[in-house]
Design a protein around this motif. Structure first.
Motif, PDB file in Angstrom:
ATOM      1  N   ILE A 224      18.346 -31.682  29.032  1.00 37.88           N
ATOM      2  CA  ILE A 224      18.462 -32.788  28.072  1.00 37.88           C
ATOM      3  C   ILE A 224      17.941 -34.082  28.688  1.00 37.88           C
ATOM      4  CG2 ILE A 224      20.139 -34.297  26.919  1.00 37.88           C
ATOM      5  CD1 ILE A 224      21.759 -31.753  26.280  1.00 37.88           C
ATOM      6  N   MET A 225      18.315 -34.357  29.917  1.00 36.65           N
ATOM      7  CA  MET A 225      17.871 -35.591  30.559  1.00 36.65           C
ATOM      8  C   MET A 225      16.355 -35.574  30.796  1.00 36.65           C
ATOM      9  SD  MET A 225      20.585 -37.243  30.488  1.00 36.65           S
ATOM     10  CE  MET A 225      19.916 -38.726  31.239  1.00 36.65           C
ATOM     11  N   LEU A 226      15.782 -34.413  31.122  1.00 37.76           N
ATOM     12  CA  LEU A 226      14.334 -34.325  31.297  1.00 37.76           C
ATOM     13  C   LEU A 226      13.611 -34.572  29.978  1.00 37.76           C
ATOM     14  CD1 LEU A 226      13.918 -31.284  33.736  1.00 37.76           C
ATOM     15  CD2 LEU A 226      13.399 -33.680  34.208  1.00 37.76           C
ATOM     16  N   ALA A 227      14.183 -34.064  28.882  1.00 40.96           N
ATOM     17  CA  ALA A 227      13.578 -34.299  27.572  1.00 40.96           C
ATOM     18  C   ALA A 227      13.608 -35.780  27.219  1.00 40.96           C
ATOM     19  CB  ALA A 227      14.303 -33.474  26.504  1.00 40.96           C
ATOM     20  N   VAL A 228      14.731 -36.433  27.473  1.00 38.42           N
ATOM     21  CA  VAL A 228      14.841 -37.872  27.207  1.00 38.42           C
ATOM     22  C   VAL A 228      13.842 -38.645  28.066  1.00 38.42           C
ATOM     23  CG1 VAL A 228      16.348 -39.886  27.407  1.00 38.42           C
ATOM     24  CG2 VAL A 228      17.234 -37.749  26.444  1.00 38.42           C
TER      25      VAL A 228
END
Length: 266
Positions: free
Chosen positions: A40-44
């Motif tokens: 999720i953090m990589l996508a953000v």
């Protein structure tokens, strides 16, 4: 904040499940789900818009997720039973994000680099192989991964999982082989196809010029269209009993030889 969702029949939960299960729904809605804190953090960080965040308090270690960096997303609590129905991974972290998809058209590819290096994968069917290719591309920091004649969308949960989030760290283009070849010729990018036919050992090629390394399936290899349009075909010398290896392993060898040459000359 909203009340905790406790029913798997809740419309939001049913919609999220449909995104996980059906490529058709992901394409139509232009949305996809992501499970796991790191992913999720990589996508953000990769510029994807987070629309909703589903979390289970009894599972999620909140100190592992920076909620303040997720401003604008709707936070939705779910029960453990509901979360376990949605969870795609055997080891889970209690959080699933709903994201807006991006376009991956060839026209969006930035070719301003002096000497771009692309990895092209033609008709790779297994999501695990695509995920592994994306991990290799991220590790080598190449300019783009181009999926030719894709057989699944890149937001397939198995691709996201097997890429360990590298689907969000790479520039990814999806397009037909015909259009990709036209683009490469127009921009004077050398095409090196991994094939046994009329090929030379991979380390004999100069990859410091604009280059595209093209790999196909283990079963059938590259199509005739690609073989007729390569600058040169390349092979990895095999010393055992078989004449091929896993496509992601082969791509890693080829890509890192190109990077070795470029690092040596810079």
């Amino acid at each position: 904040m909203s009340d905790t969702i406790t029913s798997i029949q809740n419309p939001r939960i049913k919609f999220l499940a449909s995104l996980q299960e059906k490529s058709r729904v992901r394409r139509k809605e232009q949305k996809f789900s992501v499970e796991g804190v790191r992913e999720i953090m990589l996508a953000v960080q990769g510029g994807y818009t987070l629309l909703e965040l589903y979390y289970c308090d009894s599972i999620l270690q909140q100190e592992n997720l920076n909620f303040t960096s997720l401003e604008g997303a709707k936070l939705i609590a779910v029960s453990k039973e509901v979360y376990n129905k949605l969870a795609y991974r055997s080891s889970t972290e209690g959080v699933i994000g709903l994201f807006k998809s991006k376009d991956h058209d060839l026209s969006l590819l930035n070719i301003n680099q002096d000497s771009p290096l692309y990895l092209i994968a033609q008709s790779i069917e297994k999501p695990g192989n695509i995920g592994a290719l994306l991990r290799t591309a991220d590790a080598a920091n190449i300019d783009a991964v181009i999926i030719a004649d894709p057989l699944t969308d890149i937001y397939n949960p198995n691709i996201i999982r097997s890429s360990v989030g590298c689907v969000f760290t790479n520039t990814i283009i999806t397009e037909t082989s015909e259009n990709i070849i036209t683009f490469l010729h127009k921009n004077k990018i050398n095409i090196y196809g991994a094939a046994l036919q009329a090929s030379v050992d991979y380390h004999r090629i100069d990859y410091t010029q604009p280059s595209a390394i093209v790999v196909g399936t283990e079963a059938t290899g590259l199509t005739d269209l690609w073989l007729k349009n390569t600058t040169k075909n390349i092979k990895i010398p095999m010393q055992g009993k078989i004449d091929s290896m896993n496509v992601s392993v082969a791509a890693g060898i080829l890509v890192f030889e190109a990077k070795r040459q470029r690092d040596f000359t810079n």
